[in-house]
Design a protein around this motif. Structure first.
Motif, PDB file in Angstrom:
ATOM      1  N   ALA A 152      11.975  12.379  68.775  1.00 17.14           N
ATOM      2  CA  ALA A 152      11.797  12.105  68.238  1.00 17.14           C
ATOM      3  C   ALA A 152      10.805  13.512  67.623  1.00 17.14           C
ATOM      4  CB  ALA A 152      10.473  11.405  67.502  1.00 17.14           C
ATOM      5  N   VAL A 153      11.993  14.528  66.678  1.00 16.18           N
ATOM      6  CA  VAL A 153      11.030  15.547  65.579  1.00 16.18           C
ATOM      7  C   VAL A 153       9.813  15.715  65.493  1.00 16.18           C
ATOM      8  CG1 VAL A 153      11.872  17.577  64.904  1.00 16.18           C
ATOM      9  CG2 VAL A 153      14.028  16.293  65.582  1.00 16.18           C
ATOM     10  N   LEU A 154       9.225  16.255  66.276  1.00 18.29           N
ATOM     11  CA  LEU A 154       7.676  16.327  65.941  1.00 18.29           C
ATOM     12  C   LEU A 154       7.241  16.179  64.292  1.00 18.29           C
ATOM     13  CD1 LEU A 154       4.844  15.058  66.755  1.00 18.29           C
ATOM     14  CD2 LEU A 154       5.143  16.541  67.624  1.00 18.29           C
ATOM     15  N   ILE A 155       7.105  16.497  63.044  1.00 14.08           N
ATOM     16  CA  ILE A 155       6.737  17.095  61.890  1.00 14.08           C
ATOM     17  C   ILE A 155       5.773  16.751  61.382  1.00 14.08           C
ATOM     18  CG2 ILE A 155       7.623  17.047  59.554  1.00 14.08           C
ATOM     19  CD1 ILE A 155      10.364  15.696  60.668  1.00 14.08           C
ATOM     20  N   GLY A 156       4.744  17.835  60.937  1.00 13.68           N
ATOM     21  CA  GLY A 156       3.888  18.178  60.758  1.00 13.68           C
ATOM     22  C   GLY A 156       2.919  17.032  59.285  1.00 13.68           C
ATOM     23  N   GLY A 157       2.750  15.820  58.737  1.00 13.60           N
ATOM     24  CA  GLY A 157       2.384  15.242  57.876  1.00 13.60           C
ATOM     25  C   GLY A 157       3.840  14.484  57.598  1.00 13.60           C
ATOM     26  N   THR A 158       4.332  14.297  58.612  1.00  7.89           N
ATOM     27  CA  THR A 158       5.764  12.749  58.519  1.00  7.89           C
ATOM     28  C   THR A 158       5.074  12.248  59.576  1.00  7.89           C
ATOM     29  OG1 THR A 158       6.936  14.675  57.502  1.00  7.89           O
ATOM     30  CG2 THR A 158       7.678  12.734  58.141  1.00  7.89           C
ATOM     31  N   ASN A 159       5.464  12.483  60.668  1.00 13.39           N
ATOM     32  CA  ASN A 159       5.574  11.183  61.731  1.00 13.39           C
ATOM     33  C   ASN A 159       4.619  11.625  62.914  1.00 13.39           C
ATOM     34  OD1 ASN A 159       6.726  13.814  62.988  1.00 13.39           O
ATOM     35  ND2 ASN A 159       8.685  12.597  63.582  1.00 13.39           N
ATOM     36  N   ASP A 160       2.934  12.835  62.635  1.00 15.03           N
ATOM     37  CA  ASP A 160       2.497  13.081  63.570  1.00 15.03           C
ATOM     38  C   ASP A 160       1.417  11.434  64.073  1.00 15.03           C
ATOM     39  OD1 ASP A 160       2.080  14.042  61.691  1.00 15.03           O
ATOM     40  OD2 ASP A 160       0.520  15.380  62.053  1.00 15.03           O
ATOM     41  N   ASP A 161       1.172  10.962  62.642  1.00 12.86           N
ATOM     42  CA  ASP A 161       0.577  10.049  62.822  1.00 12.86           C
ATOM     43  C   ASP A 161       1.330   8.363  63.874  1.00 12.86           C
ATOM     44  OD1 ASP A 161       2.576   9.269  61.357  1.00 12.86           O
ATOM     45  OD2 ASP A 161       1.800   8.114  59.383  1.00 12.86           O
ATOM     46  N   GLU A 162       2.498   8.751  64.332  1.00 14.84           N
ATOM     47  CA  GLU A 162       3.388   7.476  65.044  1.00 14.84           C
ATOM     48  C   GLU A 162       3.194   7.710  66.069  1.00 14.84           C
ATOM     49  OE1 GLU A 162       6.161   5.702  63.043  1.00 14.84           O
ATOM     50  OE2 GLU A 162       7.233   7.336  61.308  1.00 14.84           O
ATOM     51  N   ILE A 163       2.482   8.835  66.599  1.00 18.28           N
ATOM     52  CA  ILE A 163       2.720   9.513  67.871  1.00 18.28           C
ATOM     53  C   ILE A 163       2.216   8.235  69.010  1.00 18.28           C
ATOM     54  CG2 ILE A 163       2.120  10.687  70.365  1.00 18.28           C
ATOM     55  CD1 ILE A 163       1.926  12.840  67.853  1.00 18.28           C
ATOM     56  N   ASN A 164       1.049   7.691  68.693  1.00 19.26           N
ATOM     57  CA  ASN A 164       0.787   6.340  69.595  1.00 19.26           C
ATOM     58  C   ASN A 164       1.569   5.296  69.663  1.00 19.26           C
ATOM     59  OD1 ASN A 164      -2.094   7.628  68.510  1.00 19.26           O
ATOM     60  ND2 ASN A 164      -1.875   7.600  70.886  1.00 19.26           N
ATOM     61  N   ASP A 165       1.981   5.372  67.886  1.00 13.61           N
ATOM     62  CA  ASP A 165       3.243   3.842  68.287  1.00 13.61           C
ATOM     63  C   ASP A 165       4.264   4.353  69.458  1.00 13.61           C
ATOM     64  OD1 ASP A 165       1.725   2.536  65.942  1.00 13.61           O
ATOM     65  OD2 ASP A 165       2.878   3.796  64.998  1.00 13.61           O
ATOM     66  N   PHE A 166       5.153   5.245  69.215  1.00 11.55           N
ATOM     67  CA  PHE A 166       5.782   6.115  69.634  1.00 11.55           C
ATOM     68  C   PHE A 166       5.623   5.870  71.319  1.00 11.55           C
ATOM     69  CE2 PHE A 166       7.920   8.094  66.473  1.00 11.55           C
ATOM     70  CZ  PHE A 166       9.917   7.413  66.451  1.00 11.55           C
TER      71      PHE A 166
END
Ligand code: SAM
Ligand code: SF4
Length: 319
Positions: A162-176
């Motif tokens: 998963a490429v970490l992109i601020g404002g795009t998927n950093d809200d899903e870190i806990n789900d991963f």
């Protein structure tokens, strides 16, 4: 073979096509790429020949990438040819996973050892926006169906990128992270690199991998694996890998060579320098590859203020 900084170069990444069934915003232009005529890209035989000579020089691991490797005509032949080259101990593929469901068992039969599957979000709608995917309403579900097919085909130790992109998927870190509770996935967060399409993205998109650790204090360091530092929530089956090409350069132990679909050898992802090897054979080919290894640059100081120098987009290199 060692380069001039005593790094053992044993890992070849081959981009088998520039083409892709997606248009991830950080990787490819919306219009895609010009479809080269068949003879502009390396044939199965040429890929096998170049890989054989790399193996003679000490390469023992090969990764097929792209573009999307599973859209390349002849991908199974490429896998079969590479997996029988003496000295190649591991053949891996990096894929977006959308064609895995129908290809997993043939890939396994063709000699592929391991899979890395890129999936930047677990949400179908967000995935469609990020990848400009137009052909599926539920691409994330399809990728997980592909992962199940891969497991059934016998693939183990599947890694999810998963490429970490601020404002795009950093809200899903806990789900991963939660995905690693019951499954033995290694989920690898990769820092977004300022290269190609992402070169001029806003600074806020480039967030350090430490963000992952700040989101879950249970993550405990358990070791290193190649360029990834591994963490785990104690008791979970899987683990988290952090790959930080921007904030923690790993040039000092870079063991990679890259071959582009049009037959250029690159010793450094970010350097503009590349050598054509297409059309060379025997000792001439070996000498050209050895020269690239010998001249591999010591490092590249990648950062938001010092983006990649390569003139290629990521789909033309393979990551
Ligand atoms: N299509 C396949 C896939 O997506 O896995 C293989 C090719 S893709 C270029 C290989 C990897 O590069 C993917 O994991 C992708 O997310 C990553 N990538 C592309 N552009 C990137 C960027 N600017 N920064 C970090 N990783 C990037
Ligand atoms: Fe295609 Fe992979 Fe690039 Fe996405 S990251 S556009 S799937 S090559």
């Amino acid at each position: 073979m060692q380069d001039s900084f005593k790094r053992e170069i044993n890992y070849l990444r081959i981009s088998v096509t520039d083409l892709c069934n997606l248009r991830c915003r950080y990787c490819m232009p919306e219009d895609g790429v010009e479809k080269f005529s068949h003879d502009r890209i390396l044939s199965v035989e040429e890929i096998a020949e170049i890989t054989s000579v790399c193996a003679e020089l000490g390469v023992n691991k090969v990764r097929l990438t792209g573009g999307e490797p599973l859209v390349r005509k002849g991908i199974f032949d490429i896998c079969r040819e590479i997996s029988k080259i003496p000295g190649i101990k591991e053949l891996c593929i990096t894929t977006n996973g959308l064609l895995l469901k129908q290809t997993a068992s043939e890939l396994k039969a063709a000699g592929v050892d391991r899979l890395n599957i890129s999936i930047d979000t677990l949400k179908n709608q967000k995935y469609k926006e990020l990848t400009r995917c137009k052909f599926s309403e539920r691409p994330v579900d399809e990728i997980f169906e592909g992962i199940e097919a891969a497991k059934t085909a016998g693939f183990q130790n599947i890694k999810l990128n998963a490429v970490l992109i601020g404002g795009t998927n950093d809200d899903e870190i806990n789900d991963f992270v939660a995905l690693t509770e019951m499954e033995d996935y290694q989920i690898r967060f990769i820092e977004l690199m300022p290269i190609g399409e992402a070169m001029n993205w806003e600074k806020s998109c480039f967030i350090p991998n430490e963000t992952v650790l700040s989101k879950d204090s249970r993550l405990t360091k358990i070791g290193e694996s190649g360029v990834a530092t591994l963490y785990q929530v104690p008791g979970y089956k899987g683990c988290i890998g952090l790959i930080s090409p921007v904030n923690h350069h790993f040039c000092s132990h870079c063991n990679r060579l890259r071959l582009t679909a049009d037959g250029k050898l690159k010793a450094c992802l970010h350097s503009r320098f590349e050598t054509p090897v297409r059309g060379l054979h025997g000792e001439e080919l070996k000498a050209a590859i050895a020269k690239q290894i010998a001249e591999k640059p010591e490092n590249y100081d990648l950062g938001y203020d010092n983006p990649s120098s390569t003139l290629r987009n990521m789909n033309q290199i393979g990551g």
